[in-house]
Design an enzyme around this catalytic site. Sequence first.
Site, PDB file in Angstrom:
ATOM      1  N   HIS A 106       0.846  -1.198   0.000  1.00  0.00           N
ATOM      2  CA  HIS A 106       0.000   0.000   0.000  1.00  0.00           C
ATOM      3  C   HIS A 106       0.881   1.248   0.000  1.00  0.00           C
ATOM      4  O   HIS A 106       1.972   1.253   0.564  1.00  0.00           O
ATOM      5  CB  HIS A 106      -0.924   0.002   1.214  1.00  0.00           C
ATOM      6  CG  HIS A 106      -1.983   1.055   1.165  1.00  0.00           C
ATOM      7  ND1 HIS A 106      -1.731   2.376   1.491  1.00  0.00           N
ATOM      8  CD2 HIS A 106      -3.288   1.002   0.796  1.00  0.00           C
ATOM      9  CE1 HIS A 106      -2.846   3.079   1.349  1.00  0.00           C
ATOM     10  NE2 HIS A 106      -3.795   2.275   0.919  1.00  0.00           N
ATOM     11  N   GLU A 178      -4.422   1.641  -7.094  1.00  0.00           N
ATOM     12  CA  GLU A 178      -4.859   2.738  -6.236  1.00  0.00           C
ATOM     13  C   GLU A 178      -3.971   3.954  -6.477  1.00  0.00           C
ATOM     14  O   GLU A 178      -2.941   4.119  -5.806  1.00  0.00           O
ATOM     15  CB  GLU A 178      -4.766   2.333  -4.760  1.00  0.00           C
ATOM     16  CG  GLU A 178      -5.661   1.175  -4.373  1.00  0.00           C
ATOM     17  CD  GLU A 178      -5.675   0.975  -2.863  1.00  0.00           C
ATOM     18  OE1 GLU A 178      -6.742   1.122  -2.275  1.00  0.00           O
ATOM     19  OE2 GLU A 178      -4.608   0.712  -2.290  1.00  0.00           O
TER      20      GLU A 178
END
Length: 263
Positions: A106, A178
């Site tokens: 992430h 993302e």
Amino acid sequence: MTDTGVIGVGPLWVGTSWKMNKGLTESRSYVRALSDHVGRKGLPGVQPFVIPSFTALAAARDELGADSPVLLGAQNAHWEDAGAWTGEVSVAQVKDAGAQIVEIGHSERREHFGETVETTRLKVAAVLAHGLVPLLCIGESAEVKRAGESTRFILEQAAGALEGLSAEQLGRVLIAYEPIWAIGESGRPATVDELREPFAELGREYGGRMTGLLYGGSVDLDNAEELLGIDHVGGLFVGRAAWQLPGYLRLLEIAAAHPKATG
């Protein structure tokens, strides 16, 4: 869990990571109510998953019970099985606590905790070795986007983390695209036009070769259906819009009603 083998064909994956939120009581309440709603048979055409904090993982597992259609994930794991790694948890440990998915790479991990392409590669390999699903997060900054390098950047992130995998191993991977500029409280929701090229290239590279290709970044109830309609998008990885159970349940309903939802 269903392995469709083709991106955009089969169950749509819809999940949420709670980040550093929710204690045991709130986590149990959320998962218990989710389990009651989904039932033992699940939602046709949708694969739900929830990624709580480490401290709530075992409690969430206990609330779901055996053979739940809702999958559980961990937000990170070390690539070594054991050793002198103070403050870390291993893939074996999160598996023992109930994890079936492990989130890797992430952007917050990359920015604040030194995650690199090399460490994502090591973690992907460790997760696969323990029979779990790696959820590899990739995404570019606003600066990279302005330079017109988005596609090159995310393809390099993905290729580095997935280097050396066999076809069978790659088939067990999830990727969540993302873009950094689209996530978080200050993120700007991406338009469909902005996402078409990155997903076209990701689909060209990985289409039919992995479990799924997801989108995450300011996903909400208003844009979820449109985002699912983008070619090669096989699900959604959701933040704040799913932190309260009614929002997550509505997103599951939107996915279940989408023409892509099969299985």
